[in-house]
Design a protein around this motif. Structure first.
Motif, PDB file in Angstrom:
ATOM      1  N   LYS A 204      -3.645   0.082  -7.327  1.00 26.97           N
ATOM      2  CA  LYS A 204      -3.096  -1.179  -7.049  1.00 26.97           C
ATOM      3  C   LYS A 204      -1.523  -0.924  -6.699  1.00 26.97           C
ATOM      4  O   LYS A 204      -1.177  -1.978  -5.809  1.00 26.97           O
ATOM      5  CB  LYS A 204      -3.521  -2.489  -8.074  1.00 26.97           C
ATOM      6  N   GLU A 205      -1.124  -0.725  -7.539  1.00 27.11           N
ATOM      7  CA  GLU A 205       0.571  -0.491  -7.501  1.00 27.11           C
ATOM      8  C   GLU A 205       0.782   0.180  -5.903  1.00 27.11           C
ATOM      9  O   GLU A 205       1.979  -0.389  -5.306  1.00 27.11           O
ATOM     10  CB  GLU A 205       1.226   0.418  -8.487  1.00 27.11           C
ATOM     11  N   GLU A 206       0.220   1.140  -5.855  1.00 29.31           N
ATOM     12  CA  GLU A 206       0.423   1.598  -4.400  1.00 29.31           C
ATOM     13  C   GLU A 206       0.504   0.671  -3.122  1.00 29.31           C
ATOM     14  O   GLU A 206       0.824   0.612  -2.391  1.00 29.31           O
ATOM     15  CB  GLU A 206      -0.308   2.845  -4.002  1.00 29.31           C
ATOM     16  N   GLY A 207      -0.851  -0.245  -3.339  1.00 27.24           N
ATOM     17  CA  GLY A 207      -1.292  -1.188  -2.221  1.00 27.24           C
ATOM     18  C   GLY A 207      -0.133  -2.209  -2.288  1.00 27.24           C
ATOM     19  O   GLY A 207       0.085  -3.027  -1.329  1.00 27.24           O
ATOM     20  N   MET A 208       0.206  -2.605  -3.652  1.00 25.13           N
ATOM     21  CA  MET A 208       1.395  -3.836  -3.694  1.00 25.13           C
ATOM     22  C   MET A 208       2.542  -3.421  -3.163  1.00 25.13           C
ATOM     23  O   MET A 208       3.282  -4.088  -2.600  1.00 25.13           O
ATOM     24  CB  MET A 208       1.427  -4.126  -5.370  1.00 25.13           C
ATOM     25  N   GLU A 209       3.192  -2.089  -3.220  1.00 25.23           N
ATOM     26  CA  GLU A 209       4.165  -1.635  -2.812  1.00 25.23           C
ATOM     27  C   GLU A 209       4.174  -1.622  -1.140  1.00 25.23           C
ATOM     28  O   GLU A 209       5.139  -2.100  -0.464  1.00 25.23           O
ATOM     29  CB  GLU A 209       4.345  -0.142  -3.081  1.00 25.23           C
ATOM     30  N   PHE A 210       2.993  -1.299  -0.459  1.00 25.05           N
ATOM     31  CA  PHE A 210       2.745  -1.465   1.063  1.00 25.05           C
ATOM     32  C   PHE A 210       2.983  -2.931   1.292  1.00 25.05           C
ATOM     33  O   PHE A 210       3.605  -3.301   2.271  1.00 25.05           O
ATOM     34  CB  PHE A 210       1.496  -0.940   1.388  1.00 25.05           C
TER      35      PHE A 210
END
Length: 273
Positions: A204-210
């Protein structure tokens, strides 16, 4: 005296004036004026007369050929149009592929290809993955849980107030003409109707960064953009946010002015009455 009307071989309507001999008759042609028929012109002699109008074999065949020509012409015009459309589509498709190959040759995207291959591997594995997609007014980020409910990946139908599983949507990998690759998910399992670009992330963190980076790239904020920022608790750019508030204020003031002007017109109409 009974008036005898006949028709010549060339289609003229005539009145028989008398017999010239046993084989030839004296006739006068019939004309029409204002809907009324009347004999006129000089008498002339004919050998063959008919009780009803006749059409020659040649004329009949010509009419048949003309009708067939018109019918065949429409058929072949449609076929030619279809072939031209198919040829145009084939050219566009082939042109896109050639352009894609040329772009790949100019700039091999090894890292991008590796990323896509890794995404496919992650998708097929049991590792955690998150799915991002968007439409004209909203963005979505959901965890892809193979044992749970996936509103982005699966399609559901409502039946008697209850939501039920319908089918799995089709996920496709496309190559753009600029050489890049993109995953798309269709509305229906057979690939029909519209589709959306989708991205996969390992967390989720990677998705939120995007999502934050994508949000930062917006040229200006809109109502839907602020709803997205609130939904994902994104960091706002002060300059863009102040510009949004200023534009929003101007828009509201214009609407108020228009309503006030309209109210004044209605009041004046009441006073006139």
């Amino acid at each position: 005296m009974n008036t005898e009307y006949k028709y010549t071989t060339d289609g003229k309507k005539v009145i028989v004036v008398g017999n010239l001999n046993s084989q030839e008759k004296i006739v006068q042609e019939i004309f029409i004026s204002n809907g009324n028929e009347f004999p006129s012109g000089e008498n002339f002699v004919v050998k063959s007369l008919h009780d009803t109008p006749v059409v020659s074999w040649k004329e009949t065949k010509l009419k048949e050929l003309e009708a067939r020509y018109e019918k065949d012409q429409k058929h072949w015009d449609l076929q030619i149009e279809k072939l031209n459309n198919d040829r145009s589509l084939a050219y566009d498709s082939l042109s896109a592929r050639v352009k894609w190959l040329r772009n790949i040759a100019k700039e091999p995207r090894e890292e991008e290809f590796k990323k896509v291959v890794n995404q496919i591997a992650d998708f097929l594995s049991n590792t955690e993955k998150w799915v991002f997609t968007s439409d004209y007014s909203d963005w979505y980020l959901e965890k892809f849980n193979e044992e749970g409910v996936n509103y982005l990946i699966d399609r559901y139908e409502s039946s008697y107030g209850r939501r039920r599983f319908d089918s799995m949507r089709l996920l496709s990998l496309y190559g753009r003409s600029d050489g890049s690759l993109v995953f798309r998910i269709n509305d229906y399992s057979d690939g029909s109707c519209s589709d959306k670009d989708v991205l996969f992330f390992k967390s989720k963190e990677e998705g939120m960064e995007f999502i934050q980076n994508k949000f930062d790239e917006l040229e200006k904020y809109s109502d839907s953009a602020l709803k997205i920022s609130e939904k994902f608790k994104l960091k706002l750019d002060d300059e863009k946010f102040n510009a949004y508030k200023s534009n929003k204020k101007d828009s509201i003031e214009r609407q108020v002015k228009e309503l006030e002007d309209r109210l004044n017109v209605l009041k004046s109409q009441i006073n006139e009455d």
